[in-house]
Enzyme design. Structure first.
Site, PDB file in Angstrom:
ATOM      1  N   GLU A 117      -0.221  -5.800  11.291  1.00 48.15           N
ATOM      2  CA  GLU A 117       1.026  -6.360  11.829  1.00 48.15           C
ATOM      3  C   GLU A 117       1.872  -5.261  12.456  1.00 48.15           C
ATOM      4  O   GLU A 117       1.792  -4.112  12.063  1.00 48.15           O
ATOM      5  CB  GLU A 117       1.784  -7.129  10.741  1.00 48.15           C
ATOM      6  CG  GLU A 117       2.124  -6.333   9.481  1.00 48.15           C
ATOM      7  CD  GLU A 117       3.307  -5.446   9.622  1.00 48.15           C
ATOM      8  OE1 GLU A 117       4.129  -5.724  10.509  1.00 48.15           O
ATOM      9  OE2 GLU A 117       3.415  -4.457   8.872  1.00 48.15           O
ATOM     10  N   CYS A 119       7.490   2.432   6.775  1.00 48.39           N
ATOM     11  CA  CYS A 119       6.257   2.518   7.573  1.00 48.39           C
ATOM     12  C   CYS A 119       5.988   3.901   8.157  1.00 48.39           C
ATOM     13  O   CYS A 119       4.973   4.506   7.838  1.00 48.39           O
ATOM     14  CB  CYS A 119       6.309   1.491   8.687  1.00 48.39           C
ATOM     15  SG  CYS A 119       6.619  -0.158   8.051  1.00 48.39           S
ATOM     16  N   ALA A 145      17.633   9.664  20.029  1.00 41.08           N
ATOM     17  CA  ALA A 145      17.778  10.742  19.052  1.00 41.08           C
ATOM     18  C   ALA A 145      18.655  10.252  17.903  1.00 41.08           C
ATOM     19  O   ALA A 145      19.510   9.390  18.086  1.00 41.08           O
ATOM     20  CB  ALA A 145      18.422  11.946  19.726  1.00 41.08           C
ATOM     21  N   LYS A 154      17.791   1.592   8.984  1.00 40.26           N
ATOM     22  CA  LYS A 154      18.144   1.015  10.283  1.00 40.26           C
ATOM     23  C   LYS A 154      19.008  -0.204  10.019  1.00 40.26           C
ATOM     24  O   LYS A 154      19.089  -0.651   8.867  1.00 40.26           O
ATOM     25  CB  LYS A 154      16.886   0.647  11.087  1.00 40.26           C
ATOM     26  CG  LYS A 154      16.029  -0.421  10.402  1.00 40.26           C
ATOM     27  CD  LYS A 154      14.746  -0.685  11.120  1.00 40.26           C
ATOM     28  CE  LYS A 154      14.908  -1.683  12.226  1.00 40.26           C
ATOM     29  NZ  LYS A 154      13.626  -2.089  12.810  1.00 40.26           N
ATOM     30  N   ARG A 198       8.879  -5.239  13.220  1.00 41.19           N
ATOM     31  CA  ARG A 198       9.945  -4.310  12.851  1.00 41.19           C
ATOM     32  C   ARG A 198      10.902  -5.027  11.927  1.00 41.19           C
ATOM     33  O   ARG A 198      11.268  -6.184  12.192  1.00 41.19           O
ATOM     34  CB  ARG A 198      10.731  -3.873  14.097  1.00 41.19           C
ATOM     35  CG  ARG A 198      10.027  -2.864  14.964  1.00 41.19           C
ATOM     36  CD  ARG A 198      10.686  -2.806  16.326  1.00 41.19           C
ATOM     37  NE  ARG A 198      10.723  -4.152  16.915  1.00 41.19           N
ATOM     38  CZ  ARG A 198      11.431  -4.475  17.984  1.00 41.19           C
ATOM     39  NH1 ARG A 198      12.170  -3.587  18.583  1.00 41.19           N
ATOM     40  NH2 ARG A 198      11.399  -5.711  18.472  1.00 41.19           N
ATOM     41  N   THR A 235       0.874  -1.190   0.000  1.00 38.05           N
ATOM     42  CA  THR A 235       0.000   0.000   0.000  1.00 38.05           C
ATOM     43  C   THR A 235       0.901   1.227   0.000  1.00 38.05           C
ATOM     44  O   THR A 235       0.972   1.943   0.995  1.00 38.05           O
ATOM     45  CB  THR A 235      -0.926   0.029   1.231  1.00 38.05           C
ATOM     46  OG1 THR A 235      -0.114  -0.097   2.418  1.00 38.05           O
ATOM     47  CG2 THR A 235      -1.944  -1.069   1.216  1.00 38.05           C
ATOM     48  N   GLY A 295      13.055   6.772   9.298  1.00 41.21           N
ATOM     49  CA  GLY A 295      12.843   6.468   7.885  1.00 41.21           C
ATOM     50  C   GLY A 295      12.132   5.129   7.781  1.00 41.21           C
ATOM     51  O   GLY A 295      11.462   4.701   8.721  1.00 41.21           O
TER      52      GLY A 295
END
Ligand code: UGA
Length: 434
Positions: free
Chosen positions: A151, A263, A255, A324, A154, A86, A260
């Site tokens: 859901e 999601c 921090a 990440k 991560r 989506t 990003g």
């Protein structure tokens, strides 16, 4: 129990593999022939720790298979999950639902016997009801219910999140659908994972509200980090002191260069649009988005300042490109905003990332050079920018690093290192909010 997972992207593949691990018979269906062929050959199209083992084990035990044939799969299914993409629709921030609705339309013709159609994709409030309408219209005789089961995985720790969830959210309209879904998730009873049963709209909103709230925590601490820099406070310590209050909680208060991924950026924008459509303001989420964009821009100024006011002709080693660690996902990564801005000003960028380079090449300016190992990136650099906190970058041999560099500027956008230690190794050290 027979489960069909439509869409073998990130969510579909992880959820399908995990349901098969729970003991269900799962068929993952996708329209992308090359993806299905790759999966049939044992290749996993995404990088997610542990997923290859999970998939191969369940394929071997015949609980997990892959197919292009939706008709055959749906005919036997008790539960059909829609886990298609989506993406943000070009131009207006809305979630693009064309794949969800196309899947609903297609499923409708193939239903035999009672089936529960479950939205797993992150979809705006009202989508499950629309899916229901589409199926009813296309096949008035079909015996089915629609449910919403968002859901909360991560990337990088998706399997652990699936197997040990904080909660499972089920949006349902009938006891029969609830019973089937509860049965599917029964293995989680052992660890007493809370199952939160609610209506369709609430389930859909829980997903957006959760992601927007987590993004709010991040933007909040990022805003505080700027204030910390001005007043001489340490954002780590501030976050810790706040997080010890159980009402606040310590998670998602790190921090950094801004959030990003696939999601938070997409879901915050979609939530703003949903609210607008219903004539409701979402000033907090709007500010969260704004603060996130300015945090990325602030990182560019921070690097420039560390380099003495200009990045022109400076060799900058960038460690980490993905949004990440433990993923190859580059979607909306802060590096996509920060690197082009530096390249524009004439920086010579040598980048390293353990998994993200293939995707990065498609998205970053051509001038960026990609290095296969950390040392090649660092050699002769005026500055190092630590962009993503991969484990490889957490324990750098600082004397060796320093000896390979031309300069001694170290910009740590993830606050991995301590200032005193960096300074004792001769670095000019800059970080975020400390
Ligand atoms: C996020 C949510 O955490 C999941 O619960 C949700 O299921 C998923 O979105 C989704 O909607 O599919 P994900 O995007 O994989 O998961 O990654 P996160 O770990 O949440 O990190 C998102 C971004 O926030 C990253 O760029 C990360 O570096 C940043 N972040 C996170 C911070 O800057 N500070 C923090 O304290 C935490």
């Amino acid at each position: 129990m027979n489960v069909v997972m439509i869409g073998s992207g990130y969510v579909g593949l992880v959820s399908g593999a995990c349901f098969s691990e729970f003991g269900a018979n799962v068929i993952c269906v996708d329209k992308d022939e090359s993806k299905i062929n790759a999966l049939l050959n044992g290749e996993i199209p995404i990088y997610e720790p542990g997923l290859d083992d999970l998939v191969s084990r369940n394929v071997k035990e015949s609980r997990l298979s892959f197919s292009l044939d939706l008709k055959e799969a749906v005919a036997e299914a008790d539960l059909v999950f829609i886990a298609v993409g989506t993406p943000t629709r070009r131009g207006d921030g809305h979630a693009d639902l064309k794949y969800v609705y196309a899947a609903a339309e297609e499923i409708a013709g193939y239903l035999t016997g009672y089936t529960v159609i479950v939205d797993k994709s992150t979809v705006p409030v009202g989508t499950a009801r629309e899916v229901c309408r589409i199926i009813k219209k296309a096949n008035p005789a079909a015996e089915f219910d629609v449910a919403s089961n968002p859901e909360f995985l991560r990337e990088g720790s998706a399997i652990g999140d699936f197997m040990r969830p904080d909660r499972v959210v089920l949006g349902v309209e009938s006891e029969r659908a609830e019973a089937l879904l509860r049965e599917l998730y029964r293995p989680l009873n052992l660890i007493e994972a809370p199952i939160h049963v609610t209506n369709l709209e609430s389930a859909e909103l829980i997903k957006y509200a959760s992601n927007a709230f987590l993004a709010t925590k991040i933007s909040f601490i990022n805003e505080m980090s700027q204030l910390c820099e001005k007043v001489g406070a340490d954002v780590h310590s501030v976050a810790k002191g706040m997080g010890l209050d159980g009402r606040i909680g310590k998670k998602f208060l790190h921090a950094g260069p801004g959030y990003g991924g696939s999601c938070f950026p997409k879901d915050t924008l979609a939530l703003i649009r949903i609210a607008q459509e219903h004539g409701v303001s979402s000033r907090i989420v709007e500010s969260v988005v704004e603060v996130n964009a300015s945090q990325k821009a602030r990182m560019v100024s921070k690097i420039r300042e560390a380099l003495g006011g200009s990045e022109s002709d400076k060799v900058i080693a960038v460690l980490g490109l993905t949004f990440k660690p433990e993923t190859d996902d580059m979607r909306d990564s802060p590096s996509l905003a920060i690197l082009p801005a530096m390249a524009d000003k004439g920086a010579i960028i040598k980048a390293h990332d353990p998994e993200g380079v293939k995707e990065a090449r498609k998205l970053l300016p051509e001038s960026i050079q990609y290095m296969d190992n950390i040392e090649d990136a660092i050699k002769g650099a005026d500055a190092i920018v630590l962009m993503t906190e991969w484990n490889q970058y957490r324990g750098l041999d600082l004397d060796r690093v320093k000896s390979l560099m031309k300069g001694n500027v170290f910009v740590d956008l993830r606050n991995v290192y301590e200032r005193s230690m960096m300074e004792s190794h001769g670095f000019i050290y800059t970080c975020v909010g400390r």
